[in-house]
Structure formats: structure tokens, C-alpha cells
Motif scaffolding. Sequence first.
Motif, mmCIF file in Angstrom:
data_model
loop_
_atom_site.group_PDB
_atom_site.id
_atom_site.type_symbol
_atom_site.label_atom_id
_atom_site.label_comp_id
_atom_site.label_asym_id
_atom_site.label_seq_id
_atom_site.Cartn_x
_atom_site.Cartn_y
_atom_site.Cartn_z
ATOM 1 N N GLY A 202 0.809 -1.220 0.000
ATOM 2 C CA GLY A 202 0.000 0.000 0.000
ATOM 3 C C GLY A 202 0.836 1.261 0.000
ATOM 4 O O GLY A 202 0.539 2.223 -0.723
ATOM 5 N N SER A 203 1.890 1.271 0.785
ATOM 6 C CA SER A 203 2.751 2.454 0.859
ATOM 7 C C SER A 203 3.473 2.709 -0.461
ATOM 8 O O SER A 203 3.617 3.858 -0.884
ATOM 9 C CB SER A 203 3.781 2.291 1.984
ATOM 10 N N LEU A 204 3.920 1.650 -1.104
ATOM 11 C CA LEU A 204 4.571 1.814 -2.402
ATOM 12 C C LEU A 204 3.586 2.322 -3.460
ATOM 13 O O LEU A 204 3.945 3.162 -4.291
ATOM 14 C CB LEU A 204 5.207 0.505 -2.857
ATOM 15 N N ALA A 205 2.353 1.844 -3.400
ATOM 16 C CA ALA A 205 1.335 2.331 -4.342
ATOM 17 C C ALA A 205 1.048 3.814 -4.096
ATOM 18 O O ALA A 205 0.918 4.597 -5.037
ATOM 19 C CB ALA A 205 0.054 1.510 -4.200
ATOM 20 N N ARG A 206 0.967 4.195 -2.829
ATOM 21 C CA ARG A 206 0.739 5.610 -2.492
ATOM 22 C C ARG A 206 1.902 6.464 -2.975
ATOM 23 O O ARG A 206 1.707 7.537 -3.557
ATOM 24 C CB ARG A 206 0.555 5.783 -0.984
#
Length: 119
Positions: free
Chosen positions: A9-13
Motif C-alpha cells: 500500500g505504501s509503495l502504491a501511495r
Amino acid sequence: MVALGGIVGSLARYGLAAAIPHAEGGFPWATFLTNVTGCLAIGVLFARLRPQSHPLLRPFLGTGVLGGFTTFSTYAVDTEKLVHVQTHAHLVVAFVYFFGTVAAALLAATLGEWLGRRR
């Protein structure tokens, strides 16, 4: 599972923020879109999960991926930065961003839950 989902999720954000940068004092579209789409997805996810679902699915997808994707801390920092620019136009942007994000996120979560419950 939460940590692994959080990485995803953090990488997508981060990717979305890099793809849609905003100038100082401009509307933070990437953060707005991140939070609204994340809330929509959380609504769908929690409406679709069943008691018989794998016990790690909710922590991985909900808390991990979508918790890592959404970023209400960045939303707060963006709002604070807009307020401190101290021009009338930036205060209007800060006001719209502050209240608009909350309203859109709540609406998106509600819509997501409704969509998730449809057959």
C-alpha cells in the motif's frame, strides 16, 4: 501480514504521489485521490469479506494494503502547509481540501460498502 500489506500500500501511495505532484500552495490531488479511492476500496472490501474468509485476509488487505495506501497524516500536513501560506487563495484551497477530503472519503466509503453488498 499487516506489515507486508503495508509495504504494498505504501509503495502504491508513493507511486501515485510521484505521478501527480503538486506545486506549493496547489491542491494536493494525489493525496486527495489516494484517500478517496482507499476509502472506496475499504468500503467494498469490508462489505465483501465473509466470516469464512481466511483470517489473515482482512489484516493484509484492510489494515495493511489499504491502511498503508491511505494517508490522513499527509492530508493533515498538506492542510497545515496551505494554511501557513497565508494568502486568501491558499486559505480557500486549504478550506476546500480540508472539508472536501473528509466529505469525499466518507461518501466513497459509503458508496464502496453499497457497491460491495450488491450482487
